[in-house]
Design a protein around this motif. Structure first.
Motif, PDB file in Angstrom:
ATOM      1  N   PRO A  33      -3.084   5.669   4.037  1.00 46.82           N
ATOM      2  CA  PRO A  33      -3.578   4.307   3.753  1.00 46.82           C
ATOM      3  C   PRO A  33      -2.922   3.242   4.641  1.00 46.82           C
ATOM      4  N   LEU A  34      -1.638   3.420   4.942  1.00 43.79           N
ATOM      5  CA  LEU A  34      -0.958   2.452   5.804  1.00 43.79           C
ATOM      6  C   LEU A  34      -1.559   2.461   7.207  1.00 43.79           C
ATOM      7  N   ILE A  35      -1.820   3.641   7.736  1.00 44.02           N
ATOM      8  CA  ILE A  35      -2.432   3.748   9.064  1.00 44.02           C
ATOM      9  C   ILE A  35      -3.851   3.177   9.043  1.00 44.02           C
ATOM     10  N   ALA A  36      -4.586   3.434   7.962  1.00 45.76           N
ATOM     11  CA  ALA A  36      -5.966   2.928   7.856  1.00 45.76           C
ATOM     12  C   ALA A  36      -5.999   1.405   7.856  1.00 45.76           C
ATOM     13  N   ILE A  37      -5.099   0.785   7.098  1.00 46.19           N
ATOM     14  CA  ILE A  37      -5.048  -0.680   7.060  1.00 46.19           C
ATOM     15  C   ILE A  37      -4.635  -1.231   8.428  1.00 46.19           C
ATOM     16  N   THR A  38      -3.756  -0.510   9.117  1.00 46.14           N
ATOM     17  CA  THR A  38      -3.342  -0.934  10.448  1.00 46.14           C
ATOM     18  C   THR A  38      -4.512  -0.905  11.423  1.00 46.14           C
ATOM     19  N   THR A  48       8.546  -4.112   1.521  1.00 46.38           N
ATOM     20  CA  THR A  48       7.787  -5.166   0.832  1.00 46.38           C
ATOM     21  C   THR A  48       8.393  -6.538   1.097  1.00 46.38           C
ATOM     22  N   THR A  49       9.695  -6.649   0.957  1.00 45.34           N
ATOM     23  CA  THR A  49      10.387  -7.914   1.208  1.00 45.34           C
ATOM     24  C   THR A  49      10.238  -8.335   2.665  1.00 45.34           C
ATOM     25  N   THR A  50      10.357  -7.369   3.564  1.00 46.02           N
ATOM     26  CA  THR A  50      10.292  -7.668   4.993  1.00 46.02           C
ATOM     27  C   THR A  50       8.916  -8.191   5.388  1.00 46.02           C
ATOM     28  N   VAL A  58       0.841  -1.194   0.000  1.00 45.01           N
ATOM     29  CA  VAL A  58       0.000   0.000   0.000  1.00 45.01           C
ATOM     30  C   VAL A  58       0.884   1.255   0.000  1.00 45.01           C
ATOM     31  N   PRO A  59       0.585   2.232  -0.848  1.00 47.93           N
ATOM     32  CA  PRO A  59       1.406   3.445  -0.894  1.00 47.93           C
ATOM     33  C   PRO A  59       0.906   4.500   0.096  1.00 47.93           C
ATOM     34  N   GLY A  60       1.794   5.402   0.471  1.00 48.79           N
ATOM     35  CA  GLY A  60       1.393   6.555   1.257  1.00 48.79           C
ATOM     36  C   GLY A  60       1.272   6.289   2.743  1.00 48.79           C
ATOM     37  N   LEU A  61       1.121   7.373   3.512  1.00 47.56           N
ATOM     38  CA  LEU A  61       1.082   7.311   4.966  1.00 47.56           C
ATOM     39  C   LEU A  61      -0.314   6.979   5.501  1.00 47.56           C
TER      40      LEU A  61
END
Length: 375
Positions: free
Chosen positions: A277-282, A341-343, A272-275
């Protein structure tokens, strides 16, 4: 007790940066302080937990809180590295002594609702981690970085009268001290602990990798702190509901659902790109965890007899601490060497490996299924 001890532990984490700023500790020395706490908790949760199975749960509870008070006072007056190592190690011992005793009491005092009650304990733990850093920041502003430790020591002292009235549960007890390591001979115990390991791979890797990725995407420190606080709320709110559902539909199935869901969400973190969206998925992940995370301690509980509950929960704590420590170190290194992504893909694969092994080992035998049908 769970809330107060969790708040005190969270206040220690919140003030780690002050160890460097005020006392000049190096990153290695700070890591040593934290690692000694984890190591002490690992040892005490194995060695002391079986005593609760002999009816000593109230004694362990009192001992743990008194030891926690002592540890916080040492941290509150300490100025040397050895004092902080000693204080954090003593607090780790306190957590390892009190945690399994609390869980045994919760599990056996109300067997019909033990899933919901384990969820409530989870809520208390999570709420403590939300409140602890706030308390630490406030008292740090009022005094100095020693003040929060002394304030939390006072909080633990204030709950001692209630703790002194604690009574032992009426469940079956062992006649003599039993080494909890012997439980590892049981296939279902191993399977349940593999499920625990799968979830704690995610927990151990989440905070360092997720926080570093937020920072890499331009988040300010206050945004990171706010995001960490916000994602705790659905976990705390949903834990009792999730415990009830896991008890109704089966902790094994619920644990596997948790692992599958978290592993899929972990993969999405890396794409997921951006800040925002990452917080929302979290936040979505936090809701999922709130519904599911109580299932793994339930699964461990159901894999052992009534008289070995504390020993089994002690093993759960030790496995959680060990896996989290290894995951933190390993995946932090991988993130630095590769990319997010790899992690996150590696985290997901590791979770699925542990989860698959746990699912296979915890499968009930025909004899066990017949016993359950007869019951």
């Amino acid at each position: 007790t769970a809330f107060a001890m969790s708040s005190a532990l969270a206040s220690v984490f919140a003030l780690v940066a002050e160890f460097r700023n005020e006392l000049g500790f190096s990153s290695f020395e700070i890591g040593l302080i934290i690692s000694c706490g984890y190591a002490a908790s690992f040892v005490s949760s194995i060695v002391l937990a079986p005593l609760a199975d002999r009816g000593r749960a109230p004694v362990l509870l009192r001992f743990g809180v008194l030891l926690g008070v002592t540890a916080l006072i040492i941290l509150g007056i300490g100025t040397e590295l050895w004092q902080f190592i000693l204080g954090r190690a003593l607090f780790g011992l306190a957590l390892g002594a009190s945690g399994p005793a609390i869980r045994r009491t919760i599990i056996l005092s109300d067997a019909d609702n033990f899933g919901r009650n384990l969820g409530r304990i989870g809520t208390a733990d999570v709420a403590g981690f939300v409140v602890g850093p706030v308390v630490a920041i406030v008292f740090n502003l009022i005094g100095d970085f020693h003040t929060p430790f002394l304030a939390m020591a006072v909080v633990l002292i204030c709950i001692l009268p209630a703790i002194w009235r604690a009574q032992a549960d009426q469940g079956k007890r062992v006649a003599r001290y039993e080494n909890p390591i012997t439980l590892l001979k049981e296939r279902r115990v191993l399977g349940a602990l593999c499920m625990v390991a799968a979830y704690w791979v995610f927990i151990g890797a989440f905070e360092p990798v997720w926080v570093m990725e937020l920072d890499a995407r331009g988040a300010e420190q206050w945004q990171i702190g706010l995001a960490l606080t916000l994602i705790c709320f659905p976990i705390a709110f949903l834990a009792p509901i999730g415990g009830t559902m896991a008890q109704k539909y089966g902790s094994r199935l619920w644990s596997m659902g948790l692992i599958l869901g978290c592993s899929l969400i972990a993969i999405s973190f890396g794409f997921v790109p951006g800040l925002i969206p990452l917080i929302a998925i979290t936040f979505v992940d936090a809701c999922f965890e709130g519904i599911g995370f109580t299932a793994t301690p339930m699964m461990v509980s159901e894999a052992v007899s009534e008289d070995r509950q504390a020993a089994a929960q002690g093993l759960l704590v030790s496995v959680s601490v060990a896996i989290a420590a290894v995951a933190t170190l390993g995946f932090t290194w991988l993130y630095g060497a590769t990319d997010d992504t790899t992690t996150w893909l590696a985290i997901s694969v590791t979770m699925l490996m542990f989860g698959g092994l746990g699912w296979a080992l915890s499968k009930p035998s025909h004899r066990e299924l017949n016993q359950e049908d007869n019951t």
